[in-house]
Design a protein around this motif. Structure first.
Motif, mmCIF file in Angstrom:
data_model
loop_
_atom_site.group_PDB
_atom_site.id
_atom_site.type_symbol
_atom_site.label_atom_id
_atom_site.label_comp_id
_atom_site.label_asym_id
_atom_site.label_seq_id
_atom_site.Cartn_x
_atom_site.Cartn_y
_atom_site.Cartn_z
ATOM 1 N N PHE A 19 0.711 -1.323 0.100
ATOM 2 C CA PHE A 19 0.034 0.002 -0.030
ATOM 3 C C PHE A 19 0.720 1.270 0.068
ATOM 4 C CE2 PHE A 19 -2.104 3.588 2.326
ATOM 5 C CZ PHE A 19 -3.316 3.531 1.536
ATOM 6 N N ALA A 20 1.781 1.293 0.672
ATOM 7 C CA ALA A 20 2.867 2.377 0.885
ATOM 8 C C ALA A 20 3.531 2.616 -0.561
ATOM 9 C CB ALA A 20 3.690 2.294 2.028
ATOM 10 N N LEU A 21 3.926 1.525 -1.026
ATOM 11 C CA LEU A 21 4.589 1.854 -2.348
ATOM 12 C C LEU A 21 3.739 2.146 -3.656
ATOM 13 C CD1 LEU A 21 6.741 -1.516 -2.626
ATOM 14 C CD2 LEU A 21 7.597 0.731 -2.186
ATOM 15 N N ILE A 22 2.451 1.696 -3.587
ATOM 16 C CA ILE A 22 1.675 2.140 -4.525
ATOM 17 C C ILE A 22 1.151 3.701 -4.320
ATOM 18 C CG2 ILE A 22 -0.991 2.206 -5.078
ATOM 19 C CD1 ILE A 22 -0.789 -0.921 -4.496
ATOM 20 N N TRP A 24 3.277 5.930 -2.844
ATOM 21 C CA TRP A 24 4.164 6.658 -3.405
ATOM 22 C C TRP A 24 4.473 6.609 -4.712
ATOM 23 C CZ3 TRP A 24 9.051 4.751 -5.710
ATOM 24 C CH2 TRP A 24 10.143 5.694 -6.048
ATOM 25 N N ALA A 25 4.152 5.781 -5.389
ATOM 26 C CA ALA A 25 4.402 5.544 -6.957
ATOM 27 C C ALA A 25 3.117 6.388 -7.818
ATOM 28 C CB ALA A 25 4.337 4.193 -7.456
ATOM 29 N N LEU A 26 2.088 6.112 -7.182
ATOM 30 C CA LEU A 26 1.013 6.582 -7.928
ATOM 31 C C LEU A 26 0.345 7.740 -7.178
ATOM 32 C CD1 LEU A 26 -0.705 3.280 -8.871
ATOM 33 C CD2 LEU A 26 0.692 4.550 -10.314
ATOM 34 N N GLY A 27 0.994 8.767 -6.258
ATOM 35 C CA GLY A 27 0.347 9.711 -5.566
ATOM 36 C C GLY A 27 -0.561 10.673 -6.364
ATOM 37 N N ASP A 28 0.185 11.206 -7.295
ATOM 38 C CA ASP A 28 -0.510 12.198 -8.299
ATOM 39 C C ASP A 28 -1.786 11.758 -8.954
ATOM 40 O OD1 ASP A 28 1.547 14.133 -7.394
ATOM 41 O OD2 ASP A 28 2.887 13.633 -9.176
ATOM 42 N N VAL A 29 -1.578 10.579 -9.428
ATOM 43 C CA VAL A 29 -2.684 9.839 -9.729
ATOM 44 C C VAL A 29 -3.976 9.609 -8.889
ATOM 45 C CG1 VAL A 29 -3.614 7.934 -11.313
ATOM 46 C CG2 VAL A 29 -1.288 8.972 -11.638
ATOM 47 N N LEU A 30 -3.620 9.302 -7.742
ATOM 48 C CA LEU A 30 -4.504 8.726 -6.705
ATOM 49 C C LEU A 30 -5.043 10.185 -6.077
ATOM 50 C CD1 LEU A 30 -2.729 5.935 -5.032
ATOM 51 C CD2 LEU A 30 -4.731 5.774 -6.493
ATOM 52 N N LEU A 31 -4.513 11.292 -6.219
ATOM 53 C CA LEU A 31 -5.104 12.615 -5.517
ATOM 54 C C LEU A 31 -6.575 12.738 -5.463
ATOM 55 C CD1 LEU A 31 -4.580 15.064 -3.786
ATOM 56 C CD2 LEU A 31 -3.636 16.171 -5.994
ATOM 57 N N PHE A 310 4.831 12.207 6.646
ATOM 58 C CA PHE A 310 3.973 11.803 5.201
ATOM 59 C C PHE A 310 3.899 12.793 4.137
ATOM 60 C CE2 PHE A 310 2.059 8.787 8.209
ATOM 61 C CZ PHE A 310 1.841 7.493 7.597
ATOM 62 N N GLY A 311 3.964 13.952 4.517
ATOM 63 C CA GLY A 311 4.427 15.127 3.514
ATOM 64 C C GLY A 311 5.613 14.751 2.759
ATOM 65 N N ALA A 312 6.869 14.555 3.557
ATOM 66 C CA ALA A 312 7.969 14.433 3.159
ATOM 67 C C ALA A 312 8.194 13.004 2.302
ATOM 68 C CB ALA A 312 9.051 14.424 4.192
ATOM 69 N N LEU A 313 7.553 11.989 2.527
ATOM 70 C CA LEU A 313 7.522 10.630 1.867
ATOM 71 C C LEU A 313 6.745 10.651 0.688
ATOM 72 C CD1 LEU A 313 7.501 8.146 4.823
ATOM 73 C CD2 LEU A 313 9.538 8.865 3.437
ATOM 74 N N PHE A 314 5.175 11.329 0.703
ATOM 75 C CA PHE A 314 4.384 11.106 -0.148
ATOM 76 C C PHE A 314 3.725 12.345 -0.862
ATOM 77 C CE2 PHE A 314 4.033 7.542 2.703
ATOM 78 C CZ PHE A 314 4.327 6.544 2.065
ATOM 79 N N GLY A 315 4.352 13.533 -0.411
ATOM 80 C CA GLY A 315 4.037 14.907 -0.969
ATOM 81 C C GLY A 315 2.534 15.304 -0.306
ATOM 82 N N PHE A 316 1.841 15.883 -1.229
ATOM 83 C CA PHE A 316 0.578 16.486 -0.997
ATOM 84 C C PHE A 316 -0.449 15.286 -0.419
ATOM 85 C CE2 PHE A 316 -3.563 18.287 -1.893
ATOM 86 C CZ PHE A 316 -3.858 19.119 -0.916
ATOM 87 N N VAL A 317 -0.376 14.361 -1.327
ATOM 88 C CA VAL A 317 -1.075 13.224 -1.101
ATOM 89 C C VAL A 317 -0.823 12.553 0.168
ATOM 90 C CG1 VAL A 317 -1.789 10.824 -1.829
ATOM 91 C CG2 VAL A 317 -1.540 12.418 -3.407
ATOM 92 N N GLY A 318 0.372 12.395 0.679
ATOM 93 C CA GLY A 318 0.832 12.108 1.947
ATOM 94 C C GLY A 318 0.196 12.923 3.104
ATOM 95 N N MET A 319 0.093 14.329 2.876
ATOM 96 C CA MET A 319 -0.596 15.026 3.984
ATOM 97 C C MET A 319 -2.135 14.738 4.077
ATOM 98 S SD MET A 319 1.458 18.776 3.199
ATOM 99 C CE MET A 319 0.965 19.154 4.705
ATOM 100 N N LEU A 320 -2.657 14.489 2.829
ATOM 101 C CA LEU A 320 -4.145 14.235 2.918
ATOM 102 C C LEU A 320 -4.386 13.131 3.795
ATOM 103 C CD1 LEU A 320 -5.443 14.861 -0.568
ATOM 104 C CD2 LEU A 320 -5.896 16.157 1.444
ATOM 105 N N VAL A 321 -3.444 12.036 3.588
ATOM 106 C CA VAL A 321 -3.816 10.595 4.507
ATOM 107 C C VAL A 321 -3.065 10.574 5.754
ATOM 108 C CG1 VAL A 321 -3.939 9.361 2.283
ATOM 109 C CG2 VAL A 321 -1.895 9.519 3.624
ATOM 110 N N ALA A 322 -2.304 11.648 6.006
ATOM 111 C CA ALA A 322 -1.586 11.702 7.356
ATOM 112 C C ALA A 322 -2.368 11.642 8.407
ATOM 113 C CB ALA A 322 -0.700 12.883 7.542
#
Length: 358
Positions: A19-22, A24-31, A310-322
């Motif tokens: 789940f973490a790899l997905i 990280w890889a598809l963050g912009d698409v999943l936004l 989460f923001g550092a690892l996954f960007g803006f998407v990471g901040m949403l799920v943080a």
């Protein structure tokens, strides 16, 4: 026959890593899908209340969608252009503000502004950097954020995803419940209920508090006549979910701008300060206790850590799920602590020995 504990740990560990790899890889698409899910989760209680009043789920979703579209159109036409314009002007004005600050400091503290002093060099570097890069950075970010692809993804896909998730929310929850492992279903339901309670109190409650305070700050500052009041109110409301940070950042920015705009007009400067004092009192004594509750379970430091990591690892998407991840980890940590406190590892033999002595 249930799987051994180590097999279950392996399975769920692999699931979390994948789940973490997905993410990280598809963050912009999943936004847009994550944003749509967050919107649906936020609006589900309203849909449930409309259902309780006699409407069907489809009719409730339709009513919420129409109201959301109306609010969105009004915001796009009335608020967003002014917000972008003021934000751009604020960045363009910052070099002048720093120049005035340098003049102010040099008049009252001349020893700090000698050509070889650290303060003088720092102010000069900041002013030069803002003058050269400030406007370009903001305009570039705005143009990037407002690119056609991102607009289509966020303004079209996210609402569509939110509509269908809101329509099928109860059925999805029932299907997920049906797929739970039977041996652990009661515990998972209890943990999920605790996580939902924490998220409902924080996300829905703090979202409403941010909206109310952001609107109050923006309107009050514009009524007072402060330049860039809309931007300052938006920033203050946006970070209100972190206790005291919204009032601290917004108040410092607003009072700083007021000092340069109203220097000598102490009544207007006092009004700006009073606006944030009143907002802080209303938030602490009325809004947060009523809309969020006293015990949410998310400590501000823990929340800041989750947002940063989460923001550092996954960007803006990471901040949403943080926030949901932080809430889930908090609930799981309390559950594990409770299990440990009731286990022999914690109690040892002391309880049995005391019972035998009695």
């Amino acid at each position: 026959m249930a799987l051994p504990a180590h097999k279950q740990f392996q399975f769920w560990g692999i699931f979390i890593v994948v789940f973490a790899l997905i993410l990280w890889a598809l963050g912009d698409v999943l936004l847009p899908f994550i944003l749509g899910g967050a919107i649906a989760y936020f609006l589900d209680p309203l849909a449930d209340r409309l259902e309780d009043s006699g409407l069907s789920r489809a009719a409730s979703t339709a009513v919420i969608t129409v109201l959301g579209l109306l609010i969105f159109v009004v915001g796009i036409l009335a608020v967003v252009p002014s917000l972008i314009s003021q934000a751009t002007e604020l960045v363009d004005t910052l070099p002048e503000v720093f120049a005035q600050l340098r003049t102010f400091v040099s008049e009252r503290f001349p020893s700090l502004t000698q050509p070889d002093s650290v303060m003088s060099q720092t102010l000069h570097q900041i002013g030069t950097l803002l003058q050269e890069r400030g406007g370009e950075v903001l305009k570039g970010a705005l143009s990037s954020a407002m690119s056609l692809l991102n607009v289509l993804m966020l303004l079209v896909i996210a609402p569509v995803v939110a509509f269908y998730l809101l329509l099928d929310w109860d059925r999805m929850i029932a299907e997920i419940d049906r797929l739970l492992p039977r041996d652990h279903a009661p515990i998972i339901r209890r943990l999920a209920a605790d996580i939902d309670k924490t998220l409902a109190s924080f996300v829905r409650g703090m979202g409403t508090v941010c909206l109310i305070l952001g609107t109050y700050y923006a309107v009050a500052l514009m009524v007072v006549g402060l330049n860039f009041g809309l931007v300052v109110g938006f920033i203050a409301g946006l970070v209100t979910f972190i206790p005291y940070l919204g009032a601290l950042i917004g108040g410092a920015l607003a009072i700083g701008l007021a000092l340069f705009q109203f220097w000598g007009e102490w009544f207007n400067i006092g009004l700006v300060a009073a606006i944030f004092m009143i907002g802080q009192m209303v938030e602490g004594n009325i809004l947060t206790p009523k809309l969020v509750g006293k015990s949410v379970g998310l400590h501000p430091v823990w929340l800041l850590l989750a947002l940063s990591v989460f923001g550092a690892l996954f960007g803006f998407v990471g901040m949403l799920v943080a926030v949901p991840v932080a809430a889930a980890i908090g609930v799981l940590a309390r559950f594990v602590t409770g299990q440990y406190m009731s286990s022999k590892l914690y109690r040892g033999l002391s309880e049995k020995e005391s019972d035998s002595e009695i």
